[in-house]
Design a protein around this motif. Structure first.
Motif, mmCIF file in Angstrom:
data_model
loop_
_atom_site.group_PDB
_atom_site.id
_atom_site.type_symbol
_atom_site.label_atom_id
_atom_site.label_comp_id
_atom_site.label_asym_id
_atom_site.label_seq_id
_atom_site.Cartn_x
_atom_site.Cartn_y
_atom_site.Cartn_z
ATOM 1 N N GLY A 20 1.811 3.326 9.047
ATOM 2 C CA GLY A 20 0.772 2.664 9.841
ATOM 3 C C GLY A 20 0.932 2.904 11.329
ATOM 4 O O GLY A 20 0.001 2.666 12.108
ATOM 5 N N LEU A 21 2.090 3.382 11.753
ATOM 6 C CA LEU A 21 2.303 3.685 13.169
ATOM 7 C C LEU A 21 1.610 4.975 13.587
ATOM 8 O O LEU A 21 1.381 5.199 14.776
ATOM 9 N N VAL A 22 1.286 5.817 12.606
ATOM 10 C CA VAL A 22 0.515 7.022 12.917
ATOM 11 C C VAL A 22 -0.864 6.550 13.373
ATOM 12 O O VAL A 22 -1.538 5.819 12.648
ATOM 13 N N PRO A 23 -1.282 6.932 14.575
ATOM 14 C CA PRO A 23 -2.559 6.418 15.083
ATOM 15 C C PRO A 23 -3.726 6.764 14.160
ATOM 16 O O PRO A 23 -3.845 7.906 13.716
ATOM 17 N N PRO A 24 -4.557 5.772 13.858
ATOM 18 C CA PRO A 24 -5.711 6.038 13.002
ATOM 19 C C PRO A 24 -6.746 6.892 13.738
ATOM 20 O O PRO A 24 -6.836 6.864 14.961
ATOM 21 N N PRO A 33 -11.200 3.949 9.466
ATOM 22 C CA PRO A 33 -10.443 5.058 10.066
ATOM 23 C C PRO A 33 -9.701 5.885 9.016
ATOM 24 O O PRO A 33 -9.430 5.416 7.916
ATOM 25 N N ILE A 34 -9.374 7.099 9.394
ATOM 26 C CA ILE A 34 -8.463 7.907 8.591
ATOM 27 C C ILE A 34 -7.054 7.468 8.988
ATOM 28 O O ILE A 34 -6.725 7.420 10.172
ATOM 29 N N HIS A 35 -6.239 7.122 8.002
ATOM 30 C CA HIS A 35 -4.882 6.652 8.281
ATOM 31 C C HIS A 35 -3.922 7.204 7.239
ATOM 32 O O HIS A 35 -4.331 7.759 6.223
ATOM 33 N N ALA A 36 -2.640 7.029 7.477
ATOM 34 C CA ALA A 36 -1.608 7.598 6.605
ATOM 35 C C ALA A 36 -1.048 6.602 5.598
ATOM 36 O O ALA A 36 -0.280 6.990 4.725
ATOM 37 N N GLN A 37 -1.423 5.331 5.680
ATOM 38 C CA GLN A 37 -0.782 4.327 4.848
ATOM 39 C C GLN A 37 -1.063 4.486 3.359
ATOM 40 O O GLN A 37 -0.236 4.120 2.531
ATOM 41 N N SER A 38 -2.203 5.058 3.009
ATOM 42 C CA SER A 38 -2.477 5.247 1.584
ATOM 43 C C SER A 38 -1.481 6.229 0.960
ATOM 44 O O SER A 38 -1.220 6.162 -0.246
ATOM 45 N N SER A 72 -2.499 0.092 9.999
ATOM 46 C CA SER A 72 -2.790 1.114 11.012
ATOM 47 C C SER A 72 -3.622 0.505 12.132
ATOM 48 O O SER A 72 -4.482 -0.337 11.896
ATOM 49 N N GLY A 73 -3.330 0.915 13.332
ATOM 50 C CA GLY A 73 -4.008 0.356 14.491
ATOM 51 C C GLY A 73 -3.434 -0.979 14.928
ATOM 52 O O GLY A 73 -4.008 -1.658 15.780
ATOM 53 N N GLY A 74 -2.320 -1.402 14.335
ATOM 54 C CA GLY A 74 -1.686 -2.668 14.713
ATOM 55 C C GLY A 74 -2.430 -3.891 14.237
ATOM 56 O O GLY A 74 -2.361 -4.951 14.855
ATOM 57 N N ARG A 75 -3.123 -3.771 13.127
ATOM 58 C CA ARG A 75 -3.894 -4.907 12.618
ATOM 59 C C ARG A 75 -3.059 -5.749 11.672
ATOM 60 O O ARG A 75 -2.156 -5.266 11.016
#
Length: 186
Positions: A20-24, A33-38, A72-75
């Motif tokens: 989740g630290l990878v910026p969305p 957003p596209i994110h890496a957490q999945s 992701s995004g610090g939510r």
């Protein structure tokens, strides 16, 4: 539950949080957003199995619910579960469970590496489809989109999610070949 299982669940939850630290990446006007957490969810399912993957995601949900900024995004916080992206988040649970269940079946039934990685990839792909079904359904409702608009907007995520399924399959193969099936929980 054995200490080893608890440690693995915590470890894979931490992996999801770190991803989740990878910026969305926001995609136009689409609110998801596209994110890496999945990727972490797929990894938890493939490596830990159905029970371990599901428990990993439940722990993530607890961290989100208490307000920690682990998405992701610090939510974080309960409001995330009502946002337009909540369907994708809630879909993590059945995604991890089904991916883990299928991956365990493939790991028990095959011995060749290429069949194992293909089975893990198929498990991850089915998991991705499940997450997208949850995400599209909630997004259409919460954002006031038609179902076809939500599906069309969702297509941007398919190539990246298939790449995540491939990465999870390869990592699952490496772990299975080097450590056996001992990482599976339950």
């Amino acid at each position: 539950m054995p200490t080893r299982s608890l440690v693995l669940i915590a470890l894979f939850t931490a992996i999801i949080v770190v991803l989740g630290l990878v910026p969305p990446i926001m995609v136009g006007l689409f609110p998801v957003p596209i994110h890496a957490q999945s990727l972490g969810v797929l990894l938890a399912g493939v490596v830990l199995g159905a029970r371990g993957g599901a428990l990993t995601v439940l722990l993530l949900f607890v961290l989100v619910a208490v307000g920690l900024p682990v998405l992701s995004g610090g939510r974080g916080g309960l409001a995330v579960f009502l946002s337009p992206t909540a369907g994708y988040l809630v879909g993590f649970l059945p995604t991890a469970f089904v991916t883990g269940w299928l991956a365990t079946r493939f790991a028990k039934s095959t011995t060749t590496s290429w069949k194992l990685v293909a089975g893990f990839f198929l498990a991850g792909t089915i998991g991705v489809v499940i997450d997208h079904v949850f995400g599209i359904a909630w997004l259409a409702y919460a954002a006031g989109l038609t179902l076809s608009e939500a599906i069309i907007g969702n297509l941007i995520f398919v190539p990246g999610d298939l790449a995540k399924a491939a990465i999870a399959a390869y990592v699952g193969l490496l772990i299975t070949r080097n450590f056996g099936k001992s990482a599976r929980i339950g």
